[in-house]
Design an enzyme around this catalytic site. Structure first.
Site, PDB file in Angstrom:
ATOM      1  N   HIS A 362       0.812  -1.218   0.000  1.00 16.55           N
ATOM      2  CA  HIS A 362       0.000   0.000   0.000  1.00 16.55           C
ATOM      3  C   HIS A 362       0.843   1.266   0.000  1.00 16.55           C
ATOM      4  O   HIS A 362       0.442   2.277  -0.575  1.00 16.55           O
ATOM      5  CB  HIS A 362      -1.028  -0.042   1.121  1.00 16.55           C
ATOM      6  CG  HIS A 362      -2.173  -0.925   0.748  1.00 16.55           C
ATOM      7  ND1 HIS A 362      -2.172  -2.269   0.997  1.00 16.55           N
ATOM      8  CD2 HIS A 362      -3.294  -0.654   0.037  1.00 16.55           C
ATOM      9  CE1 HIS A 362      -3.270  -2.797   0.482  1.00 16.55           C
ATOM     10  NE2 HIS A 362      -3.973  -1.834  -0.095  1.00 16.55           N
ATOM     11  N   GLU A 603     -11.951  -9.624  -5.284  1.00  7.42           N
ATOM     12  CA  GLU A 603     -10.518  -9.625  -4.939  1.00  7.42           C
ATOM     13  C   GLU A 603     -10.020 -11.021  -4.570  1.00  7.42           C
ATOM     14  O   GLU A 603      -8.830 -11.250  -4.416  1.00  7.42           O
ATOM     15  CB  GLU A 603     -10.266  -8.712  -3.730  1.00  7.42           C
ATOM     16  CG  GLU A 603     -10.771  -7.304  -3.916  1.00  7.42           C
ATOM     17  CD  GLU A 603     -10.296  -6.369  -2.822  1.00  7.42           C
ATOM     18  OE1 GLU A 603      -9.234  -5.756  -3.000  1.00  7.42           O
ATOM     19  OE2 GLU A 603     -10.986  -6.263  -1.792  1.00  7.42           O
ATOM     20  N   ASP A 627      -5.253  -7.429  -5.167  1.00 11.63           N
ATOM     21  CA  ASP A 627      -5.418  -8.599  -4.303  1.00 11.63           C
ATOM     22  C   ASP A 627      -5.750  -9.840  -5.113  1.00 11.63           C
ATOM     23  O   ASP A 627      -5.261 -10.931  -4.822  1.00 11.63           O
ATOM     24  CB  ASP A 627      -6.502  -8.333  -3.255  1.00 11.63           C
ATOM     25  CG  ASP A 627      -5.931  -7.580  -2.068  1.00 11.63           C
ATOM     26  OD1 ASP A 627      -4.850  -7.974  -1.596  1.00 11.63           O
ATOM     27  OD2 ASP A 627      -6.533  -6.590  -1.631  1.00 11.63           O
ATOM     28  N   CYS A 674     -10.407  -1.251 -10.250  1.00 12.65           N
ATOM     29  CA  CYS A 674      -9.690  -0.189  -9.544  1.00 12.65           C
ATOM     30  C   CYS A 674      -8.311  -0.662  -9.083  1.00 12.65           C
ATOM     31  O   CYS A 674      -7.656  -0.007  -8.285  1.00 12.65           O
ATOM     32  CB  CYS A 674     -10.515   0.326  -8.371  1.00 12.65           C
ATOM     33  SG  CYS A 674     -11.031  -0.975  -7.250  1.00 12.65           S
TER      34      CYS A 674
END
Ligand code: PEP
Ligand code: MG
Length: 757
Positions: A362, A603, A627, A674
């Protein structure tokens, strides 16, 4: 045997530098295996295996004997990258007598390669006079030891080179450290190192600015630790036997002026800052004790380490390091976190480096959204030695250069100039649509989370927010934000983008996203308590958040709510029930609102096969390909060691992406993406061809994607997709994408060729 192995590794780990590391290895191995010779050969700059340390051969030969790869049995071990065990080496066809080493009398030979990150660093050899084969146990011992020591040798080598390069020696110019590309771009700047607290290994080198002040800090820290030890000793006195009690006296004596304290003070007087002096003295004593034969004394090494940590904690408390940012700061941390990104004034930040983490961590995603070139997973970087040093960071190739030469700096300046040209061209696209040459229009949305993202996104012409990572404002605080605070934060996003849609994801913590005030300790966090799993278990957190989103939406009506990490239908139903509850509560309060569109993120592989079931229950589907890729390929997105296996264009990933779009459309539900693949020009074109309705990406890359779409036809993209569907190798797919983009004149949108070093 295991004990012996552990002891050797521990000792070698504590050694001061490469010479000490190698000397310890040869001494300990020779003794442990009762051989007559043990030697280490390491690959040098001329790509020769050079004798670096020996026990049993002529020490004068150290640094002089050199073998090209493939030459001699040592070279053969390296070339084959496997052990060679010979009863009599002198009769082997590859045998080459090494002059002036005295090795002619040794017959038995066992050599094992030292391999780090797939590269052969050197060869570890034992020899004996008798003609005999080393037995299986001996071979296994040497192989195990070599595998464990490879990392230590690599690290010691790197540290040595960095220290030498500080003297600006030409020989050590352009020293390269490889990591993983995390955000594209190039940075030329000066290092600022953020060290983790109370970690002696991470204390950076610094010169004392005020020696008296450093001495005073040290003496206060020492007094505090002495006091703590006395208090603990007294409070435990009734429970301890007298010999255990005596340990506390031993600790206090270690802190005497004549022992550790005296040595530390004298180093401070020589000019080191207190923390650096403490680090060096403690490490020397740890080394000394680790090398002792007596197990009781050896154990004292950990006591000394512990004392050192305690003193360091007080020193750091007393004088928190004020980081000084240069105009062109390259921030280096062991583990880059979102909170750290907030510490540097962004106008001075030109690059980011993290020793841990990988391209889809992240922190990397945030760096990309800030548009700061970033390299992560530079696992061998002796980062504590780099404060203030000139560096070049190549975010395209995931490389970091220390002590750059003029030629290399000029080559990278050239790339920077090219980047400026591309940026100027892209800036002209802001108000133009993302429309292909044959008239197909692709909605481009953005992913947000940082405060600055909103302005940047609007400046770049985003048509909506496809993912607002609500956990980011949660991460840079000391406790959960209240409903009112959340309402204000969300309202800012909704009104800034109004009337464009804003997709807010409910809190997605766990994995590599920790809240300092809500720690989740797990063995396997990516398979653990993450995303919707946490919030379904904590309705009080979920309901407060959803209510805050709904309140923020009042009168604007551009909110969409999205659920992360969903695996099963019952999770969707549970979340929808709570969202309905929140809507009803607010309606009772008199707010005029209806349930906004709710969507599910795909995901997890299990979700791929339930898209239609989800689609019947929700209003939209959005793919979290970051993910999804990690779970489909079983590759931790955070682990640099397997970063090369994290293939966004793996045939299975592409198949899954196609399947999701098709299944969602069967239920007439829109499907967006996304994950980061949408921010890559090649990925965006493929997703467009697959029928995705919306692409959402970081604001930094949006203009590139728009430019790519405007330069092709939908037919071309579909043709490329068809071609790729027939391929079964991720690397080949990547090559085809690369060459197709070049052919269509989109090469400058992906990455320039890095200079060859
Ligand atoms: C994803 O997993 O692709 C995603 C968009 O969510 P995050 O990267 O925040 O986990
Ligand atoms: Mg995700």
């Amino acid at each position: 045997m295991l004990d012996l192995l552990r002891k050797i590794v521990q000792e070698v780990n504590a050694a001061a530098d490469l010479t000490a590391v190698l000397e310890l290895i040869v001494q300990r191995v020779q003794r442990a295996m009762r051989t007559q010779v043990c030697s280490v050969y390491l690959l040098d700059e001329e790509q020769h295996f050079c004798l670096m340390a020996t026990q049993g051969l002529n020490p004068e030969a150290i640094g002089r004997v050199k073998l090209p790869p493939g030459k001699g049995i040592v070279g053969l071990v390296a070339e084959r990258a496997e052990p060679i065990n010979l009863e009599d080496a002198t009769v082997h066809p590859a045998y080459r007598l090494l002059e002036n080493t005295g090795e002619e009398k040794f017959h038995a030979f066992l050599g094992v390669p030292v391999i780090h990150q797939r590269a052969v660093l050197g060869v570890l050899v034992v020899q004996q006079q008798d003609k005999r084969r080393f037995d299986a146990g001996e071979e296994a011992f040497l192989v195990t030891l070599s595998a464990q020591l490879a990392g230590v040798i690599a690290h010691a080598e790197a540290t040595g080179a960095v220290i030498r390069s500080a003297q600006n020696s030409r020989k050590d110019q352009d020293r390269l450290f490889a990591g993983v590309s995390a955000a594209q771009g190039v940075a030329i700047g000066r290092a600022v190192v953020i060290a983790p607290p109370a970690d002696l290994r991470a204390v950076p080198d610094k010169v004392a600015r005020d020696i008296e002040a450093e001495l005073a800090h040290f003496s206060q820290a020492l007094a505090s630790v002495r006091h703590d030890i006395k208090v603990v000793g007294r409070s435990l006195s009734r429970h301890l036997r007298s010999e255990e009690q005596a340990l506390f006296d031993v600790y206090l004596r270690m802190l005497d002026d004549n022992a550790l304290a005296g040595e530390i003070e004298s180093r401070i007087r020589q000019g080191s800052w207190a923390q650096g002096a403490l680090r060096d003295v403690i490490q020397e004593h740890v080394r000394m004790f680790s090398a002792m034969e007596d197990p009781y004394l050896r154990e004292r090494a950990s006591d000394i380490r512990d004392l050192g940590r305690r003193i360091l904690a007080y020193l750091q408390q007393a004088s928190p390091v004020e980081l000084q940012f240069h105009d062109n700061t390259i921030l280096i941390a062991e583990e880059l976190s979102p909170a750290m990104l907030g510490e540097v004034p962004t106008d001075r930040l030109v690059g980011l480096v993290s020793v841990h983490g990988s391209g889809n961590s992240h922190a990397a995603i945030l760096a990309r959204s800030m548009g700061i070139p970033t390299v992560m997973g530079v696992v061998d970087l002796p980062y504590t030695r780099l404060d203030g040093r000139e560096l070049i960071l190549d975010g395209y190739g995931g490389r970091l250069f220390i002590n750059p030469s003029d030629d290399l700096s000029e080559a990278y300046r050239e790339i920077l100039r090219g980047e400026e040209l591309v940026a100027a061209e892209l800036a002209t696209l802001k108000d133009l649509p993302a429309r292909t040459l044959d008239g197909y229009q692709m909605p481009l949305w953005v992913n947000t989370g940082l405060v600055a993202d909103v302005v940047r996104s609007l400046e770049r012409g985003a048509e909506g927010i496809g993912l607002y990572r609500t956990e980011i404002p949660f991460m840079i605080r000391d406790f959960f934000p209240s409903e009112q605070e959340q309402t204000e934060t969300y309202r800012r996003q909704l009104s800034a983008f109004h009337p464009r849609p804003v997709t807010m994801r409910t809190l997605d913590i766990g994995g590599d996203k920790a809240l300092p005030y809500f720690p989740i300790e797990e063995e396997n966090p990516f398979l653990g308590w993450r995303g919707i799993r946490v919030t379904l278990d904590h309705p009080e957190i979920f309901l407060v958040q959803v209510r805050a989103m709904l309140r923020a939406m009042e009168g604007l009506n551009n909110l969409r709510i999205m659920l992360p990490m969903v695996t099963s239908v019952h999770e969707v139903e549970g979340a929808l029930k709570m969202i309905d509850q929140a809507v009803a509560e607010l309606q009772e309060e008199g707010l005029e609102l209806q349930r906004p569109p709710v969507g599910v993120m795909i995901e997890v592989p299990a979700a791929v096969y339930q898209v239609r079931r989800f689609a019947r229950r929700v209003d939209f589907i959005s793919v979290g390909s970051n993910d999804l890729t990690q779970y489909l390929l079983a590759v931790d997105r955070n682990n640099p060691r397997v970063a090369g296996l994290y293939a966004a264009y793996h045939p299975s990933v592409l198949r899954a992406l196609e399947h999701i779009a098709r299944e969602a459309h069967k239920e007439n539900v829109t499907v967006s993406i996304c994950g980061e693949v949408a921010a890559d020009p090649a990925g965006a074109l493929l997703l467009m061809a697959m029928g995705y309705d919306v692409l959402s990406m970081n604001a930094t890359n949006l203009p590139r994607i728009k430019s790519a779409i405007r330069k092709v036809t939908l037919q071309q993209a579909r043709q490329l997709h068809r071609q790729i569907r027939g391929m079964d190798d991720a690397d080949r797919i990547q090559q085809l994408l690369h060459s197709s983009l070049n052919e269509w004149g989109l090469g400058s949108l992906s990455r320039p060729d890095s200079p060859v070093v």
